[in-house]
Design a protein around this motif. Sequence first.
Motif, PDB file in Angstrom:
ATOM      1  N   ALA A  15      46.901 -21.865  29.128  1.00 20.36           N
ATOM      2  CA  ALA A  15      48.335 -21.593  29.004  1.00 20.36           C
ATOM      3  C   ALA A  15      48.807 -20.670  30.118  1.00 20.36           C
ATOM      4  N   LEU A  16      47.980 -19.687  30.475  1.00 17.25           N
ATOM      5  CA  LEU A  16      48.330 -18.738  31.532  1.00 17.25           C
ATOM      6  C   LEU A  16      48.485 -19.444  32.876  1.00 17.25           C
ATOM      7  N   LEU A  17      47.669 -20.478  33.088  1.00 14.62           N
ATOM      8  CA  LEU A  17      47.678 -21.182  34.373  1.00 14.62           C
ATOM      9  C   LEU A  17      48.672 -22.330  34.422  1.00 14.62           C
ATOM     10  N   ASP A  18      49.348 -22.598  33.321  1.00 12.43           N
ATOM     11  CA  ASP A  18      50.326 -23.679  33.274  1.00 12.43           C
ATOM     12  C   ASP A  18      51.687 -23.139  33.716  1.00 12.43           C
ATOM     13  N   LEU A  19      51.921 -23.109  35.009  1.00 11.30           N
ATOM     14  CA  LEU A  19      53.119 -22.498  35.564  1.00 11.30           C
ATOM     15  C   LEU A  19      54.376 -23.303  35.248  1.00 11.30           C
ATOM     16  N   GLU A  20      55.488 -22.608  35.171  1.00  6.96           N
ATOM     17  CA  GLU A  20      56.783 -23.239  34.960  1.00  6.96           C
ATOM     18  C   GLU A  20      57.394 -23.598  36.314  1.00  6.96           C
ATOM     19  N   ARG A  21      57.803 -24.843  36.464  1.00  8.35           N
ATOM     20  CA  ARG A  21      58.451 -25.266  37.703  1.00  8.35           C
ATOM     21  C   ARG A  21      59.926 -24.885  37.658  1.00  8.35           C
ATOM     22  N   LEU A  22      60.361 -24.113  38.642  1.00  9.29           N
ATOM     23  CA  LEU A  22      61.753 -23.690  38.710  1.00  9.29           C
ATOM     24  C   LEU A  22      62.578 -24.578  39.640  1.00  9.29           C
ATOM     25  N   GLU A  23      61.952 -24.977  40.732  1.00 12.41           N
ATOM     26  CA  GLU A  23      62.621 -25.752  41.763  1.00 12.41           C
ATOM     27  C   GLU A  23      61.533 -26.304  42.672  1.00 12.41           C
ATOM     28  N   GLU A  24      61.882 -27.158  43.605  1.00  9.69           N
ATOM     29  CA  GLU A  24      60.911 -27.669  44.559  1.00  9.69           C
ATOM     30  C   GLU A  24      60.194 -26.502  45.241  1.00  9.69           C
ATOM     31  N   ASN A  25      58.847 -26.472  45.134  1.00  7.48           N
ATOM     32  CA  ASN A  25      58.008 -25.441  45.764  1.00  7.48           C
ATOM     33  C   ASN A  25      58.164 -24.054  45.151  1.00  7.48           C
ATOM     34  N   LEU A  26      58.776 -23.975  43.976  1.00 10.81           N
ATOM     35  CA  LEU A  26      59.009 -22.667  43.359  1.00 10.81           C
ATOM     36  C   LEU A  26      58.565 -22.701  41.893  1.00 10.81           C
ATOM     37  N   TYR A  27      57.683 -21.754  41.529  1.00  8.67           N
ATOM     38  CA  TYR A  27      57.102 -21.741  40.187  1.00  8.67           C
ATOM     39  C   TYR A  27      57.146 -20.325  39.624  1.00  8.67           C
ATOM     40  N   ARG A  28      57.029 -20.248  38.295  1.00 12.13           N
ATOM     41  CA  ARG A  28      57.027 -18.954  37.622  1.00 12.13           C
ATOM     42  C   ARG A  28      55.827 -18.862  36.696  1.00 12.13           C
ATOM     43  N   GLY A  29      55.127 -17.740  36.766  1.00 12.28           N
ATOM     44  CA  GLY A  29      53.989 -17.487  35.900  1.00 12.28           C
ATOM     45  C   GLY A  29      54.175 -16.211  35.109  1.00 12.28           C
ATOM     46  N   GLN A  30      53.467 -16.124  33.994  1.00 12.56           N
ATOM     47  CA  GLN A  30      53.529 -14.952  33.129  1.00 12.56           C
ATOM     48  C   GLN A  30      52.181 -14.228  33.141  1.00 12.56           C
ATOM     49  N   SER A  31      52.170 -13.021  32.615  1.00  9.53           N
ATOM     50  CA  SER A  31      50.934 -12.262  32.417  1.00  9.53           C
ATOM     51  C   SER A  31      50.727 -12.060  30.922  1.00  9.53           C
ATOM     52  N   PRO A  32      49.480 -11.997  30.462  1.00  5.01           N
ATOM     53  CA  PRO A  32      49.240 -11.799  29.034  1.00  5.01           C
ATOM     54  C   PRO A  32      49.624 -10.401  28.589  1.00  5.01           C
ATOM     55  N   ALA A  33      49.950 -10.262  27.302  1.00  8.61           N
ATOM     56  CA  ALA A  33      50.194  -8.934  26.738  1.00  8.61           C
ATOM     57  C   ALA A  33      48.898  -8.138  26.808  1.00  8.61           C
ATOM     58  N   THR A  34      48.933  -6.979  27.420  1.00 13.04           N
ATOM     59  CA  THR A  34      47.717  -6.216  27.663  1.00 13.04           C
ATOM     60  C   THR A  34      48.059  -4.743  27.842  1.00 13.04           C
ATOM     61  N   THR A  35      47.031  -3.908  27.723  1.00 11.38           N
ATOM     62  CA  THR A  35      47.193  -2.488  28.015  1.00 11.38           C
ATOM     63  C   THR A  35      46.876  -2.181  29.479  1.00 11.38           C
ATOM     64  N   TRP A  36      46.502  -3.208  30.265  1.00 11.35           N
ATOM     65  CA  TRP A  36      46.220  -2.994  31.679  1.00 11.35           C
ATOM     66  C   TRP A  36      47.461  -2.489  32.385  1.00 11.35           C
ATOM     67  N   GLN A  37      47.259  -1.647  33.360  1.00 11.48           N
ATOM     68  CA  GLN A  37      48.376  -1.080  34.097  1.00 11.48           C
ATOM     69  C   GLN A  37      48.832  -1.981  35.239  1.00 11.48           C
ATOM     70  N   ARG A  38      48.025  -2.977  35.591  1.00 11.32           N
ATOM     71  CA  ARG A  38      48.409  -3.899  36.656  1.00 11.32           C
ATOM     72  C   ARG A  38      47.813  -5.259  36.383  1.00 11.32           C
ATOM     73  N   VAL A  39      48.373  -6.271  37.043  1.00 12.05           N
ATOM     74  CA  VAL A  39      47.919  -7.647  36.855  1.00 12.05           C
ATOM     75  C   VAL A  39      46.504  -7.791  37.398  1.00 12.05           C
ATOM     76  N   PHE A  40      45.628  -8.441  36.639  1.00  8.58           N
ATOM     77  CA  PHE A  40      44.269  -8.718  37.085  1.00  8.58           C
ATOM     78  C   PHE A  40      44.318  -9.598  38.332  1.00  8.58           C
ATOM     79  N   GLY A  41      43.566  -9.192  39.356  1.00 10.76           N
ATOM     80  CA  GLY A  41      43.611  -9.917  40.625  1.00 10.76           C
ATOM     81  C   GLY A  41      43.247 -11.382  40.501  1.00 10.76           C
ATOM     82  N   GLY A  42      42.230 -11.691  39.675  1.00  9.10           N
ATOM     83  CA  GLY A  42      41.840 -13.077  39.506  1.00  9.10           C
ATOM     84  C   GLY A  42      42.947 -13.938  38.930  1.00  9.10           C
ATOM     85  N   GLN A  43      43.802 -13.327  38.118  1.00  8.55           N
ATOM     86  CA  GLN A  43      44.928 -14.074  37.544  1.00  8.55           C
ATOM     87  C   GLN A  43      45.886 -14.537  38.633  1.00  8.55           C
TER      88      GLN A  43
END
Length: 298
Positions: A15-43
């Motif tokens: 689900a995390l890797l299933d990006l939302e297409r906004l427009e040609e060549n443009l996508y949106r992704g989310q991050s999981p609910a977490t206590t991490w202070q920053r996005v995991f690099g592998g994500q």
Amino acid sequence: MSQPGNDHGGKALAALLDLERLEENLYRGQSPATTWQRVFGGQVVAQSLVATQRTAPEGHLVHSLHGYFMRPGDTEVPIIFQVERLRDGRSFSTRSVRAIQHGQPIFIMTASFQIEEDGFEHQHAMPDVPPPEELAGSDIMNDAENAPAPVRNYWMRERPIEIRPVDLDNFLWRKKPGGQQNIWIRANGPSPHGRDYQTAFLAYMSDMTLLDATLYAHQSSVFSDRVQAASLDHAVWFHRPFETDDWLLYSQESPSANGGRGFAHGRIFSRDGTLVASVAQEGLIRIRDHAWPFYKKA
């Protein structure tokens, strides 16, 4: 905490890797609910790869990616992925992508794709290590409650990856210096099949534990409050097909560290000894003070 054998981890990452297409060549992704202070690099690496895959010509499969981390990712807001189609040839195609938050790039990456071809074949041999079944009691997620507090706080979080270090005791406690670590790794539960998803999944998990290998020689860890650690760049070469539902051996070593930076590379093998991918990374490993060692076992 997600336990080995259930399918929550695999579904969550899909689900995390299933990006939302906004427009040609443009996508949106989310991050999981977490206590991490920053996005995991592998994500962000994996999501960037998915964005480029969505624009690649039919039959062109990723064979390499190269990225730079520019700013910490904010887990509270979406990430926008802007893809540029640099080249489409009969055999190769190239894409670049920017991962953007708050109007600024947090990560930039180029990826190269190729149609499958026949050619010369050779590879390095897989290290001679015990199979994962012999390490059944050494899953880091199960043993984390006995680990040092910084390690315990990190590994007790729910995650889509199951990990079994070959030398769990040294992985946790850094009892002896060394330049190499071997870790069995796989999806925590069933994951979707298909080459695009499998390569994205491997890109996600390739960032786990690799920077830590740069501190093995110093009996320290990225979890130490005496070390300021952060990934600076990341590269993956995909050699052969694989399945992340089965165990993969991640063999890591660090040839060099200096100037507040550590360099590590890894080779990823399927359990039958097939070399499926290679990874390289340089990261910040700045010493906050000169008090050593990393931690002492209670």
